[in-house]
Write a protein that holds these residues in place. Structure first.
Motif, PDB file in Angstrom:
ATOM      1  N   ARG A   1      -3.012  23.924  -0.770  1.00 48.60           N
ATOM      2  CA  ARG A   1      -3.211  23.403   0.582  1.00 48.60           C
ATOM      3  C   ARG A   1      -3.286  21.877   0.520  1.00 48.60           C
ATOM      4  NH1 ARG A   1      -8.219  25.584   2.395  1.00 48.60           N
ATOM      5  NH2 ARG A   1      -9.225  23.733   1.510  1.00 48.60           N
ATOM      6  N   VAL A   2      -2.402  21.232   1.268  1.00 51.60           N
ATOM      7  CA  VAL A   2      -2.388  19.771   1.344  1.00 51.60           C
ATOM      8  C   VAL A   2      -3.337  19.340   2.460  1.00 51.60           C
ATOM      9  CG1 VAL A   2      -0.981  17.727   1.719  1.00 51.60           C
ATOM     10  CG2 VAL A   2      -0.024  19.684   0.475  1.00 51.60           C
ATOM     11  N   ASN A   3      -4.421  18.699   2.091  1.00 53.59           N
ATOM     12  CA  ASN A   3      -5.418  18.281   3.086  1.00 53.59           C
ATOM     13  C   ASN A   3      -5.023  16.985   3.801  1.00 53.59           C
ATOM     14  OD1 ASN A   3      -7.079  20.477   2.425  1.00 53.59           O
ATOM     15  ND2 ASN A   3      -8.026  19.334   0.746  1.00 53.59           N
ATOM     16  N   ARG A   4      -4.583  16.004   3.049  1.00 55.66           N
ATOM     17  CA  ARG A   4      -4.212  14.708   3.650  1.00 55.66           C
ATOM     18  C   ARG A   4      -3.067  14.093   2.866  1.00 55.66           C
ATOM     19  NH1 ARG A   4      -9.143  10.754   4.691  1.00 55.66           N
ATOM     20  NH2 ARG A   4      -7.457   9.707   5.808  1.00 55.66           N
ATOM     21  N   VAL A   5      -2.247  13.356   3.604  1.00 52.30           N
ATOM     22  CA  VAL A   5      -1.183  12.555   2.995  1.00 52.30           C
ATOM     23  C   VAL A   5      -1.280  11.162   3.596  1.00 52.30           C
ATOM     24  CG1 VAL A   5       1.285  12.295   2.600  1.00 52.30           C
ATOM     25  CG2 VAL A   5       0.278  14.575   2.721  1.00 52.30           C
ATOM     26  N   GLU A   6      -1.444  10.169   2.783  1.00 46.06           N
ATOM     27  CA  GLU A   6      -1.607   8.784   3.236  1.00 46.06           C
ATOM     28  C   GLU A   6      -0.564   7.893   2.580  1.00 46.06           C
ATOM     29  OE1 GLU A   6      -3.556   7.676   5.519  1.00 46.06           O
ATOM     30  OE2 GLU A   6      -4.784   9.480   5.826  1.00 46.06           O
ATOM     31  N   ILE A   7       0.007   6.991   3.370  1.00 50.98           N
ATOM     32  CA  ILE A   7       0.919   5.984   2.832  1.00 50.98           C
ATOM     33  C   ILE A   7       0.083   4.823   2.322  1.00 50.98           C
ATOM     34  CG2 ILE A   7       2.746   4.355   3.397  1.00 50.98           C
ATOM     35  CD1 ILE A   7       3.789   6.335   5.419  1.00 50.98           C
ATOM     36  N   LYS A   8       0.137   4.581   1.062  1.00 51.81           N
ATOM     37  CA  LYS A   8      -0.690   3.551   0.453  1.00 51.81           C
ATOM     38  C   LYS A   8      -0.125   2.159   0.663  1.00 51.81           C
ATOM     39  CE  LYS A   8      -1.057   3.496  -4.028  1.00 51.81           C
ATOM     40  NZ  LYS A   8      -1.448   3.913  -5.405  1.00 51.81           N
ATOM     41  N   ALA A   9       1.157   1.994   0.593  1.00 59.67           N
ATOM     42  CA  ALA A   9       1.759   0.667   0.753  1.00 59.67           C
ATOM     43  C   ALA A   9       3.211   0.814   1.154  1.00 59.67           C
ATOM     44  CB  ALA A   9       1.642  -0.148  -0.529  1.00 59.67           C
ATOM     45  N   ILE A  10       3.654  -0.151   1.979  1.00 66.97           N
ATOM     46  CA  ILE A  10       5.062  -0.269   2.354  1.00 66.97           C
ATOM     47  C   ILE A  10       5.485  -1.690   2.020  1.00 66.97           C
ATOM     48  CG2 ILE A  10       6.733  -0.173   4.224  1.00 66.97           C
ATOM     49  CD1 ILE A  10       4.925   1.775   5.668  1.00 66.97           C
ATOM     50  N   ASP A  11       6.353  -1.830   1.040  1.00 63.57           N
ATOM     51  CA  ASP A  11       6.762  -3.150   0.564  1.00 63.57           C
ATOM     52  C   ASP A  11       8.197  -3.442   0.990  1.00 63.57           C
ATOM     53  OD1 ASP A  11       4.319  -3.508  -0.690  1.00 63.57           O
ATOM     54  OD2 ASP A  11       4.998  -2.532  -2.530  1.00 63.57           O
ATOM     55  N   PRO A  12       8.397  -4.290   2.005  1.00 63.80           N
ATOM     56  CA  PRO A  12       9.772  -4.685   2.376  1.00 63.80           C
ATOM     57  C   PRO A  12      10.307  -5.727   1.406  1.00 63.80           C
ATOM     58  CG  PRO A  12       8.184  -5.736   3.826  1.00 63.80           C
ATOM     59  CD  PRO A  12       7.384  -4.837   2.925  1.00 63.80           C
ATOM     60  N   PRO A  13      11.576  -6.092   1.484  1.00 64.33           N
ATOM     61  CA  PRO A  13      12.137  -7.128   0.594  1.00 64.33           C
ATOM     62  C   PRO A  13      11.446  -8.482   0.825  1.00 64.33           C
ATOM     63  CG  PRO A  13      13.880  -5.844   1.604  1.00 64.33           C
ATOM     64  CD  PRO A  13      12.625  -5.426   2.277  1.00 64.33           C
ATOM     65  N   HIS A  14      11.614  -9.375  -0.157  1.00 62.69           N
ATOM     66  CA  HIS A  14      10.950 -10.672  -0.109  1.00 62.69           C
ATOM     67  C   HIS A  14      11.444 -11.511   1.072  1.00 62.69           C
ATOM     68  CE1 HIS A  14       8.792 -14.126  -1.609  1.00 62.69           C
ATOM     69  NE2 HIS A  14       9.901 -14.853  -1.558  1.00 62.69           N
ATOM     70  N   THR A  15      12.730 -11.470   1.329  1.00 61.28           N
ATOM     71  CA  THR A  15      13.269 -12.247   2.467  1.00 61.28           C
ATOM     72  C   THR A  15      12.707 -11.744   3.790  1.00 61.28           C
ATOM     73  OG1 THR A  15      15.195 -10.779   2.498  1.00 61.28           O
ATOM     74  CG2 THR A  15      15.380 -12.817   1.230  1.00 61.28           C
ATOM     75  N   ILE A  16      12.553 -10.437   3.890  1.00 56.77           N
ATOM     76  CA  ILE A  16      11.988  -9.863   5.115  1.00 56.77           C
ATOM     77  C   ILE A  16      10.526 -10.273   5.258  1.00 56.77           C
ATOM     78  CG2 ILE A  16      11.524  -7.728   6.350  1.00 56.77           C
ATOM     79  CD1 ILE A  16      14.478  -8.474   6.119  1.00 56.77           C
ATOM     80  N   LYS A  17       9.813 -10.340   4.166  1.00 60.71           N
ATOM     81  CA  LYS A  17       8.417 -10.797   4.212  1.00 60.71           C
ATOM     82  C   LYS A  17       8.322 -12.230   4.730  1.00 60.71           C
ATOM     83  CE  LYS A  17       6.442  -7.895   0.570  1.00 60.71           C
ATOM     84  NZ  LYS A  17       5.775  -7.910  -0.758  1.00 60.71           N
ATOM     85  N   GLU A  18       9.220 -13.100   4.226  1.00 61.61           N
ATOM     86  CA  GLU A  18       9.203 -14.488   4.694  1.00 61.61           C
ATOM     87  C   GLU A  18       9.518 -14.562   6.193  1.00 61.61           C
ATOM     88  OE1 GLU A  18      11.929 -16.623   2.293  1.00 61.61           O
ATOM     89  OE2 GLU A  18      10.580 -16.711   0.535  1.00 61.61           O
ATOM     90  N   ALA A  19      10.526 -13.774   6.636  1.00 60.24           N
ATOM     91  CA  ALA A  19      10.860 -13.783   8.065  1.00 60.24           C
ATOM     92  C   ALA A  19       9.705 -13.254   8.906  1.00 60.24           C
ATOM     93  CB  ALA A  19      12.109 -12.933   8.307  1.00 60.24           C
ATOM     94  N   MET A  20       9.030 -12.247   8.417  1.00 61.71           N
ATOM     95  CA  MET A  20       7.880 -11.701   9.145  1.00 61.71           C
ATOM     96  C   MET A  20       6.734 -12.706   9.211  1.00 61.71           C
ATOM     97  SD  MET A  20       7.967  -7.825   7.602  1.00 61.71           S
ATOM     98  CE  MET A  20       6.382  -7.399   8.292  1.00 61.71           C
TER      99      MET A  20
END
Length: 369
Positions: free
Chosen positions: A156-175
Motif C-alpha cells: 500500500r502506497v501511503n504518500r508520494v511526494e516530489i522532492k525536487a524539480i530541477d529545470p535547466p540552468h538557463t531556465i533558472k536564470e530566466a526565472m
C-alpha cells in the motif's frame, strides 16, 4: 572412550538440531514466509512458532512497517519541450507478505519504474510553470496510479511526494530575472501608492489647516468687532451721559485728523467734509469767550478795518460769507485752526511718503507752516 557414550552424544546432537529446526522466533513487525518442500505453506506471525524440521524452511523475511524509498533524479520532458530532473519520495507499507514475496520479483524496483513512467505521462501534459506550481496534483495522480498497480503486490502506497524539480540552468536564470522584474514592479507600485497616499493625506491636512485658520480668523474678527462695537457704545454712552461740551468734541475731531494718513498702505487721503463745521465750532467757542470780555477802542478800530476788508472780499469769495459776522479774535482763531489742520494733514502725508521711500530725504517742517 566408552562405546555407549558415543551413541548418546550423537542422539543428543540430533535432538538439539531437531529442536533448533522446529522452533522459530519471529520479531515484532516482521513476517516470515514458510515453504514446505519448496511450496508456500504459511506466514509466521511475531512470537514463538513451530515448524517441521528439514521439511519447512523460511523463504523470505519481510518488514511490515511503513518504509521510505527515495528515488534518484529522473529526466522528464515537459509539454514545452524542456527537460527537468525530478526525484520523488515514496512512503509504502507491506500489507500482504505472501503477495509481496511471490507476486513480484523486486517490488522496490517495480515501484520505482512505475513512478518514473507515471511522472513522464503526467509531466508531459504540463508546461514548466504548471509543473512547478502543481505539485499537489502530480502527487495525487501518482498515488492513484501506484495504488492501483501495487495493490495486487500486497503493498500500500501511503504518500508520494516530489522532492525536487530541477529545470535547466538557463531556465533558472530566466526565472530569476522574471521574479526580479516582478518584485521591482511590485516595489514600484507600492512606492507610487505610498506617495499617492502621502499626497492625499498632505492635501487633507492642508485643507483642514486652512479651514481651521479661516474659522479662527472669522471668530477672532467677530469677537474683535463685537469688542470694538461695545467699546464705541460705551464711549457714546459715557459722552451722552456726561453731556460733553461741543468744544471738547471739536478739538478731539481735529486731533484725530493727522491719524488718517498714518497707515503705510494709504496712497491718497480724504479730508472729511465736516472739517469746516469742526473749525466753526472751535471758532464759535473762542468767539463766545472774546465777546464776553470788554473790547478796547483799538480793537474796535481794527475790527472795523477788518470788516471793511471782509466786505470787499465778499464779492470775490462768497464761500466765506460767515466770517464778517465774527469778531477779530474769532477770525484769528479760525485762521489758526485752518492752518493747524492743513499742517497736520501735510505732516501726515510727509510721514507716509517717508515710510514708503526711506531713501528720499524727509521734508523738514518749518515754523511758518
Amino acid at each position: 572412550m566408552d562405546p555407549v557414550v558415543i551413541p548418546i552424544l550423537v542422539a543428543a546432537i540430533v535432538v538439539i538440531f531437531l529442536v533448533a529446526s522446529t522452533v522459530r522466533i519471529v520479531p515484532q513487525a516482521r513476517r516470515y514466509n514458510i515453504e514446505r518442500f519448496g511450496r508456500y505453506r504459511r506466514t509466521l506471525q511475531p512470537g514463538l512458532n513451530l515448524v517441521l524440521p528439514v521439511a519447512d524452511r523460511v523463504n523470505s523475511k519481510l518488514d511490515v512497517r511503513e518504509q521510505v524509498y527515495s528515488s534518484e533524479p529522473k529526466p522528464v520532458i515537459t509539454e514545452d519541450n524542456l527537460v527537468v530532473n525530478i526525484d520523488t519520495v515514496l512512503y509504502y507499507q507491506i500489507t500482504d507478505p505472501r503477495s509481496a514475496a511471490y507476486e513480484v520479483a523486486d517490488y522496490l524496483h517495480a515501484i520505482d519504474q512505475l513512478t518514473v513512467t507515471t511522472l513522464r505521462n503526467v509531466i508531459g501534459s504540463m508546461d514548466l510553470e504548471a509543473t512547478l506550481t502543481s505539485r499537489e496534483e502530480i502527487n495525487a495522480r501518482l498515488r492513484a496510479v501506484l495504488d492501483d498497480a501495487t495493490g495486487k503486490w500486497g503493498i500500500r502506497v501511503n504518500r508520494v511526494e516530489i522532492k525536487a524539480i530541477d529545470p535547466p540552468h538557463t531556465i533558472k536564470e530566466a526565472m530569476e530575472k522574471q521574479m526580479r522584474a516582478e518584485r521591482d514592479k511590485r516595489a514600484a507600485i507600492l512606492h507610487a501608492e505610498g506617495e499617492r497616499q502621502a499626497k492625499i493625506l498632505t492635501a487633507e491636512g492642508t485643507k483642514q489647516k486652512d479651514i481651521l485658520e479661516a474659522q479662527g480668523t472669522q471668530q477672532a474678527t467677530i469677537l474683535r468687532a463685537d469688542g470694538e462695537a461695545k467699546a464705541v457704545e460705551l464711549v457714546f454712552q459715557s459722552v451722552h451721559r456726561n453731556d460733553a461740551d461741543p468744544k471738547v468734541l471739536a478739538y478731539k475731531y481735529l486731533e484725530t485728523l493727522p491719524h488718517l494718513a498714518s497707515s503705510d498702505n494709504n496712497t491718497f487721503w480724504v479730508i472729511p467734509g465736516e472739517l469746516t463745521e469742526a473749525v466753526r465750532t472751535v471758532t464759535s467757542a473762542f468767539g463766545d469767550q472774546s465777546t464776553a470780555d470788554a473790547p478796547t477802542s483799538a480793537q474796535s478800530e481794527e475790527a472795523a478795518a477788518l470788516d471793511a476788508d471782509d466786505a470787499s472780499d465778499e464779492s470775490r469769495t462768497p464761500e466765506l460769507d460767515a466770517r464778517p459776522t465774527l469778531p477779530l479774535d474769532a477770525t484769528r482763531a479760525t485762521d489758526e485752526a485752518e492752518k493747524e489742520a492743513a499742517a497736520a494733514v501735510s505732516d501726515a502725508k510727509a510721514e507716509a511718503e517717508a515710510a514708503k521711500s526711506p531713501q528720499m530725504p524727509r521734508r523738514e517742517q518749518t515754523s511758518g507752516d
